[in-house]
Structures are given as structure tokens and as C-alpha cells.
Design an enzyme around this catalytic site. Structure first.
Site, short mmCIF file in Angstrom:
data_model
loop_
_atom_site.label_atom_id
_atom_site.label_comp_id
_atom_site.label_asym_id
_atom_site.label_seq_id
_atom_site.Cartn_x
_atom_site.Cartn_y
_atom_site.Cartn_z
N CYS A 120 108.69 90.87 7.08
CA CYS A 120 109.09 92.18 7.61
C CYS A 120 110.61 92.34 7.62
O CYS A 120 111.32 91.72 8.43
CB CYS A 120 108.54 92.35 9.03
SG CYS A 120 108.98 93.92 9.79
N SER A 152 110.43 83.12 11.90
CA SER A 152 109.68 84.02 12.80
C SER A 152 110.07 83.78 14.25
O SER A 152 110.22 84.72 15.03
CB SER A 152 108.18 83.79 12.62
OG SER A 152 107.79 83.99 11.28
N ASP A 197 104.20 72.90 5.91
CA ASP A 197 105.23 71.95 5.47
C ASP A 197 105.63 70.95 6.54
O ASP A 197 106.30 69.97 6.24
CB ASP A 197 106.49 72.70 5.01
CG ASP A 197 106.26 73.51 3.74
OD1 ASP A 197 105.37 73.13 2.96
OD2 ASP A 197 106.95 74.52 3.55
N ARG A 332 97.33 75.94 1.01
CA ARG A 332 97.27 76.81 2.18
C ARG A 332 95.85 77.25 2.50
O ARG A 332 95.60 77.79 3.57
CB ARG A 332 98.09 78.08 1.92
CG ARG A 332 99.58 77.89 1.90
CD ARG A 332 100.28 79.24 1.99
NE ARG A 332 101.71 79.10 1.85
CZ ARG A 332 102.53 78.75 2.83
NH1 ARG A 332 102.03 78.50 4.03
NH2 ARG A 332 103.82 78.65 2.63
N VAL A 560 84.31 54.72 14.83
CA VAL A 560 84.12 56.17 14.98
C VAL A 560 83.97 56.53 16.45
O VAL A 560 84.24 57.67 16.85
CB VAL A 560 82.89 56.67 14.19
CG1 VAL A 560 83.05 56.36 12.71
CG2 VAL A 560 81.59 56.12 14.73
N ASN A 562 85.72 55.57 19.02
CA ASN A 562 87.00 55.67 19.73
C ASN A 562 86.90 55.13 21.15
O ASN A 562 87.36 55.77 22.10
CB ASN A 562 87.51 57.11 19.75
CG ASN A 562 88.99 57.20 20.08
OD1 ASN A 562 89.78 56.34 19.70
ND2 ASN A 562 89.38 58.22 20.82
N GLN A 694 78.05 60.03 10.00
CA GLN A 694 79.33 60.08 10.69
C GLN A 694 80.20 58.85 10.40
O GLN A 694 81.41 58.89 10.60
CB GLN A 694 79.11 60.21 12.20
CG GLN A 694 78.45 61.51 12.60
CD GLN A 694 77.80 61.42 13.97
OE1 GLN A 694 78.44 61.62 14.98
NE2 GLN A 694 76.51 61.12 14.01
#
EC number: 2.7.1.11
Length: 811
Positions: A120, A152, A197, A332, A560, A562, A694
């Protein structure tokens, strides 16, 4: 949340960790005290919040928007979408619309930004900002949440600083009344950084970065198979005009031969070094070469290094069949990863709290992530450090630019340089012998940890052995020496190439001791889950009887579930979480077609509810049943009634997760039958047990990078500990700190003696007594529209960035 070990992977806070502000500074925090628990529901009454996404899009922005809308409504505030970024703010009209609870449904799993983003020019001019102020004042909006990059966020801060003058001009022109000006006397600004990024200093990870890495790694894995088939060299160009984060982490995650990033240009003789490196790799038996190039890569003189330049060099000097792939905007796109959904959700919640607690004296802040903690940092301090990086690079002060990127960025670079640029010594005279093994159930990322451990060990001049089938293999002598090529290509492979078993060592101490002596093992790196931790405890106990067990060992958590004490995260949990999320997305999609359907999904994790809770947060579940939070039949009935009410809205689908051992009697079948019976005539029920899928699959970028870092750090510790324990011609380690778990705790990686962790462990249920992610469960419930208190002890203060330059003090 899956605020997975981001400080290892991320951009990192600039040089120093953010330091808590002094008492004189404004102190912002969550609704914390007992008296304030109920205040959250009324905190926003009479207030209005606008949310916009600006600049480039990033996966996970929708999760942040959803959280801002729902938590804002939860607090009693009115929340408005601003479509098309700042352009929508300037144009007003239908671009600014009030949001409802249902209007953010089914957007969690969508990439990009549903409310649109646009560059903009109008907002850069004062006239444009004047129009934007008019549009906000007329709607009574005095709180603005901006999701975007540094440009922004800088624009938002300018807007805020001019706010009083803009109101004055509008009053003079007769466009707003005195009463409107008084009600809108100040504007609160909170920023969330959305950028693939990861180029914004002050936060370890920006929204969208992890998802971009997922896209890149999917392509790298696909290219690797064709490259091996034809013995090709591939040059992959990834985004990163000013920041090499994506390229750097990609190189670590795929075991690339070389990476070019703008912050660290190669030495002047890089062409010779690169060609020598590629030919050495081929000589060792590799059938491919991978070179990663950031689009902003430069040499020491600031001249661009392009992917075509590299291809031409390799073809001319080495004659290798070389191809270039420029990934472009595919990075993206696609579905956001579980990490980005939870990052966006958690940051959105914190943004609403920061806005509603703001005062005229509160500086515009950006909600950031430091390690595993949410922090608020003054927006312009972060912007300034980000600009300092650019300035340092323009002035060719590359070492300073690297330091300003932060500690974890530097850690990434140091590990990459070791693994890609240092030649292992030919002679191992006077070296130590270290063994590496996997213990427990397989977890994606185990192989990456083994690879890193083996290669760092070889670089240090050590002799490295690999043990097959865990402690059982150690007892049976299933041990062999590993060379550099032995672990080639292991980074992206799931499961456990060494083989892994749950067997504990206690019953085999004699055989294990004999093999430690036979193979002259002087240190042990154990990569695994709860059995690896309990096996470590048994080894400590066994030292009383067997001197051979008096060698240093370190446990790298990999499961898996945790559920390893001493670490907020385990290798493999992120991959499992993404597998669950992908399944939930597909299930919700099928339900969207049939309408009025509720799915009950069982996740793994033993007694640990990490996967169920985090997947619930990432997939937008209506409930997640876990062992750590006991529930009764009345709770189940309340959840059914909640879904009955939900079916009366425009959102006619439900998702319920159940941890496999959350309750002995309320099984998945029981809950399915209950929902089926109570939902008759209102909704259908379906169930799905995800099972061992999983544990499988290719590891995510996070797990690859986390595992690589952990392996390197473990081996560095091991080398030091062996030297420290060398006495009278042999290794003798009998102190508590010679047997440790390497774990992530909040903002740091720590080595913690296994004996010290005993008191923090619930051995009956194989879980730590305290688990950080339980504090996130209120967020899950609020986002599912339950009437609960926002009660969390996760402080988020306004902190300040400190920076150090060579020859200068902290600024």
C-alpha cells in the site's frame, strides 16, 4: 505448544537473551492473579480490535487471525477484519467488517491469508494515514493488531506516533466530533511477525518459516531420489534476499554439501574449495551432491552468487551432470505446519492480552518467541536491530551481521561449518572411543541424531562405534565401527537405521560390562525415549557393582510421546504432531461435505497428553482428553451438549481427540458410543485410531535440525567429559554429572544429571511431574468456545533487547 525447540532452529534474539525490564519500565503480563481470573471475560467490553495482514503472505497468518478474533470476542471486545492490509484500512467501507466466531471457522489449516494482503503506497503518505485514522475512529477501533514483516510493523508504529495529530486534523476538518476524538484518544499497536524468511530480529521464529521449510524439504527429498539415480549435482535456490535462514536450516536438514547465504559470504578461493568438497563426496561413494543457495547470496565483495554461476562452475571444473531448481513462491504456499498453527494461535492470544492491557504510555510491542517462552518486545527496538543487520552487511561487516542475527543462528552456522567444511583427521592416535545407540520405540529424527553424533565424533578425531538394537545389542556385542560414509543420507530417513528395542540394561550388566571392556568403549550416547532415561538411571545404579559402567553417558530425548523428564521437547514429537494434523485436516474436510458429523480420534503418547493437546490446538479440536487432566462422565456429557449447540450454528462438524491412556474406563469405544447415543438425530459420530503411523514417515525439518544440533552438542560434551574423567590410564566417571539428559528448558539447552531428574518423574505413568504445555490447555478450550477462565502462569513481560558490538558495551 509445539513451540518446538525454536531457539535451536530459529533466528534467535540478537546476541544477548532479552532481559526482563526493570521495575521502572512498563510491565505487561497475562491475566495472572486469582482475583483477575474472571476479569479476562470482561477485559474487552466496550473496546474494539482490528486485525490486518500486510506485506507478503505467510502460512500460519490465518491461525493468528482466528486466535485474535476468538479471544477478542471471548474478552467481550468487538473484533474487525481489515481486508487487503493497509490498503483496506485506507479505503474503508466494506474492507473493514466485524468478525464473528463462525467467520474464522475452517481457516486454521489454510495457507496464505484469508483476509488478504496488499502493498500500500497510500499508507506511506500522511494523507493515506489520515483516511485510515478516520475509518478507525468512526468504528470506535482503538486497538490494532498488525501481522506482517518489519516494513508493515514500522508503518504501524509511525501511525501510532502520529495518532494525536491525525485526530486533531480530523476534528478541525469537522470529520469527527469532539466526543469521537475523546473516545479514541490513543491507539494501541501490537505486531505479530509473519515472514517466511525469519528475517526479523527479536523472535526465534516468525510465522510461516517452519511451513516454508516443510515445502523446501519435501522438494529436496524428491530431488534427492532422482539425483541419486543419475549421479547428479543439484543446485537449489531458496528464498532469502537479505536473510539466509531458510537456506541454512535446509542445508542442515538435508545434509547439503554447501550453502551460500548473504550473512556469511564464502572466502575468496571458494570455487576451489567447493569443487574439492564435491569431488571428495563422490570419492567416498556418494551418488549425488546438493548445493543450497539463498537468492541473496553474495561474495566478499558484495557481488551476487547465482545458482547459474554455481552450475556453470561445477560443469566446467568437474564435468558433473548439474541441474538448477529455483523453488520460488512454492515456499509460500500450502498448508501451514503444526508449529506455525500453534505459533500463530499462541501469539494471537498474547496479542489480544497486550492490546487490552495497553495504556497511552505503553510502547508499541511485538509478540515474540524466545526459546519456548512468549515475550513482548518494544517494536522499534526489534526493527532497529533488524536494520542494523542490513547496515552491517552493506558495510561488509559480516561477522557483526552474523552476531546480530542471534545466538541460535550462529549455532546453526557453526554446526553447518563443522559438518560440511571440516575434514575428519586420517589418524585416530590418542583418540577416544564413543558408542552411539538407539533405545525405546522408533522416532523420526533418530537417524539424523546418529549421523550428527558420528560425524562430529570423527571430526574430533574419535573412534565412533554404533550399537544395533539398543541395550540388547550392547549385551550381545552387536557393535561395529562407523566411518564418515556409514551415516551418509541418514538425515531425512525415518525410523531407526540402527534398530531400537525397549530392553533395559539391568539384567545384562555382566555382558554389557564385558563388551564395554572388549570394545574399549569410553563414552555412550543414548538416543531414545523414556527407556533411554530409565536405562541411564540403571547404569548409574550399576556403577556400584561394575567399574566398567563408570563411563560418561548422555541421553538425547527421542520419542513421539515427548515424555522424557528434563526436556520440553523430544526428537520425533514434531513429526508425529504433523502426521496427526494432516489426518485431522482430511477428516474435517470429509465432515464438511456430510455436515453434522463428529470425529473421535485416538492419538499415541502413553499417559502423556502432549500429542493430543498440541494436535487439538493445531487442528482446532472441540475437546482433547488427557490423563493429566482428569475428567468425569459429567465432563463428557458437557462436551456432548457443547457439540449439540455447535450443530445449531453454521459450523456443523466436530473433532474430539483422546490420548490412548487418558482413562482406563472411558475408552475410545466408550466415548464413541456415548457420543453416538447422545447425538442421535443431531449428529453422526465416527472414530479413528491413528496407531503407529504417528511413529513413521520422513522427519520434519524441525526434527532433523533439532536432532542434528543435539547430536553435535552431545558429542562436544562427551569429548570434554571423557578428558575430565581420564585417570591413571583409564576412564573412570562416577560423579552424578557424568550421566546426563540433554534437554531444552525454556530458553536453553541444558545437561541435567539423570539422578537429579528422578524426583521430577512419575515412574508409574512414565511422565514428568510438571509439563509446560499444560498451561496452553485453556487456550485450546477458549478457541473451542468454552466458557472458562483464562488462567495461565505463563508470564509475558515487556522485555528489552540488548546488543553488543565489538569494542562497545550493550546498547
Amino acid at each position: 505448544m509445539t513451540f518446538q525447540l525454536v531457539s535451536l532452529q530459529g533466528c534467535g534474539s540478537p546476541l544477548e537473551e532479552a532481559q526482563s525490564s526493570q521495575a521502572a519500565k512498563p510491565r505487561l503480563e497475562w491475566i495472572m492473579t486469582h482475583e483477575e481470573h474472571h476479569a479476562a471475560k470482561t477485559l474487552g467490553i466496550g473496546k474494539a480490535i482490528a486485525v490486518l495482514t500486510s506485506g507478503g503472505d505467510a502460512q500460519g497468518m490465518n491461525a493468528a487471525v482466528r486466535a485474535v478474533v476468538r479471544v477478542g470476542i471471548f474478552t467481550g471486545a468487538r473484533v474487525f477484519f481489515v481486508h487487503e492490509g493497509y490498503q483496506g484500512l485506507v479505503d474503508g467501507g466494506d474492507n473493514i467488517k466485524e468478525a464473528t466466531w463462525e467467520s474464522v471457522s475452517m481457516m486454521l489449516q489454510l495457507g496464505g491469508t484469508v483476509i488478504g494482503s496488499a502493498r500500500c503506497k497510500d499508507f506511506r503518505e500522511r494523507e493515506g494515514r489520515l483516511r485510515a485514522a478516520y475509518n478507525l475512529v468512526k468504528r470506535g477501533i482503538t486497538n490494532l493488531c498488525v501481522i506482517g514483516g518489519d516494513g508493515s510493523l514500522t508503518g504501524a508504529d509511525t501511525f501510532r506516533s502520529e495518532w494525536s495529530d491525525l485526530l486533531g486534523d480530523l476534528q478541525k476538518a469537522g470529520k469527527i466530533t469532539d466526543e469521537e476524538a475523546t473516545k479514541s484518544s490513543y491507539l494501541n499497536i501490537v505486531g505479530l511477525v509473519g515472514s517466511i524468511d525469519n528475517d526479523f530480529c527479536g523472535t526465534d521464529m516468525t510465522i510461516g518459516t517452519d511451513s516454508a521449510l516443510h515445502r523446501i524439504i519435501e522438494i529436496v527429498d524428491a530431488i534427492t531420489t532422482t539425483a541419486q539415480s543419475h549421479q547428479r549435482t543439484f543446485v537449489l535456490e531458496v528464498m532469502g534476499r537479505h536473510c539466509g535462514y531458510l537456506a541454512l536450516v535446509t542445508s542442515l536438514s538435508c545434509g547439503a554439501d554447501w550453502v551460500f547465504i548473504p550473512e556469511c559470504p564464502p572466502d575468496d578461493d571458494w570455487e576451489e574449495h567447493l569443487c574439492r568438497r564435491l569431488s571428495e563426496t563422490r570419492t567416498r561413494g556418494s551418488r549425488l551432491n546438493i548445493i543450497i543457495v539463498a537468492e541473496g547470496a553474495i561474495d566478499r565483495n558484495g557481488k551476487p552468487i547465482t545458482s547459474e554461476d554455481i552450475k556453470n562452475l561445477v560443469v566446467k571444473r568437474l564435468g558433473y551432470d548439474t541441474r538448477v531448481t529455483v523453488l520460488g513462491h512454492v515456499q509460500r504456499g500450502g498448508t501451514p505446519s503444526a508449529f506455525d498453527r500453534i505459533l500463530g494461535s499462541r501469539m494471537g492470544v498474547e496479542a489480544v492480552m497486550a492490546l487490552l492491557e495497553g495504556t497511552p504510555d505503553t510502547p508499541a510491542c511485538v509478540v515474540s518467541l524466545s526459546g519456548n517462552q512468549a515475550v513482548r518486545l518494544p517494536l522499534m527496538e526489534c526493527v532497529q536491530v533488524t536494520k542494523d543487520v542490513t547496515k552491517a552487511m552493506e558495510e561488509k561487516k559480516f561477522d557483526e551481521a552474523l552476531k546480530l542475527r542471534g545466538r541460535s543462528f550462529m549455532n546453526n552456522w557453526e554446526v553447518y561449518k563443522l559438518l560440511a567444511h571440516v575434514r575428519p583427521p586420517v589418524s585416530k592416535s590418542g583418540s577416544h572411543t564413543v558408542a552411539v545407540m538407539n533405545v525405546g520405540a522408533p522416532a523420526a529424527g533418530m537417524n539424523a541424531a546418529v549421523r550428527s553424533t558420528v560425524r562430529i565424533g570423527l571430526i574430533q578425531g574419535n573412534r565412533v562405534l554404533v550399537v544395533h538394537d539398543g541395550f540388547e545389542g550392547l549385551a550381545k556385542g552387536q557393535i561395529e565401527e562407523a566411518g564418515w560414509s556409514y551415516v551418509g543420507g541418514w538425515t531425512g530417513q525415518g525410523g531407526s537405521k540402527l534398530g531400537t528395542k525397549r530392553t533395559l540394561p539391568k539384567k545384562s550388566f555382566e555382558q554389557i560390562s564385558a563388551n564395554i571392556t572388549k570394545f574399549n568403549i569410553q563414552g555412550l550416547v543414548i538416543i531414545g525415549g523414556f527407556e533411554a532415561y530409565t536405562g541411564g538411571l540403571e547404569l548409574m545404579e550399576g556403577r556400584k557393582q561394575f567399574d566398567e559402567l563408570c563411563i560418561p553417558f548422555v541421553v538425547i530425548p527421542a520419542t513421539v510421546s515427548n515424555n522424557v523428564p528434563g526436556s520440553d521437547f523430544s526428537v520425533g514429537a514434531d513429526t508425529a504432531l504433523n502426521t496427526i494434523c494432516t489426518t485431522c485436516d482430511r477428516i474435517k474436510q470429509s465432515a464438511a461435505g456430510t455436515k453434522r458429523r463428529v470425529f473421535i480420534i485416538e492419538t499415541m503418547g502413553g499417559y502423556c497428553g502432549y500429542l493430543a493437546t498440541m494436535a487439538g490446538l493445531a487442528a482446532g479440536a472441540d475437546a482433547a482428553y488427557i490423563f493429566e487432566e482428569p475428567f468425569t462422565i459429567r465432563d463428557l456429557q458437557a462436551n456432548v451438549e457443547h457439540l449439540v449447540q455447535k450443530m445449531k450454528t453454521t459450523v456443523k462438524r466436530g473433532l474430539v481427540l483422546r490420548n490412548e491412556k487418558c482413562n482406563e474406563n472411558y475408552t475410545t469405544d466408550f466415548i464413541f458410543n456415548l457420543y453416538s447415543e447422545e447425538g442421535k438425530g443431531i449428529f453422526d459420530s465416527r472414530k479413528n485410531v491413528l496407531g503407529h503411523m504417528q511413529q513413521g514417515g520422513s522427519p520434519t525439518p524441525f526434527d532433523r535440525n533439532f536432532a542434528t544440533k543435539m547430536g553435535a552438542k552431545a558429542m562436544n560434551w562427551m569429548s570434554g567429559k571423557i578428558k575430565e574423567s581420564y585417570r591413571n590410564g583409564r576412564i573412570f566417571a562416577n560423579t552424578p554429572d557424568s550421566g546426563c539428559v540433554l534437554g531444552m528448558r525454556k530458553r536453553a539447552l541444558l545437561f541435567q544429571p539423570v539422578t537429579e531428574l528422578q524426583g521430577q518423574t512419575d515412574f508409574e505413568h512414565r511422565i514428568p511431574k510438571e509439563q509446560w504445555w499444560l498451561k496452553l490447555r485453556p487456550i485450546l478450550k477458549i478457541l473451542a468456545k468454552y466458557e472458562i477462565d483464562l488462567d495461565t502462569s505463563d508470564h509475558a513481560h515487556l522485555e528489552h533487547i540488548t546488543r553488543k558490538r565489538s569494542g562497545e558495551g550493550a546498547v
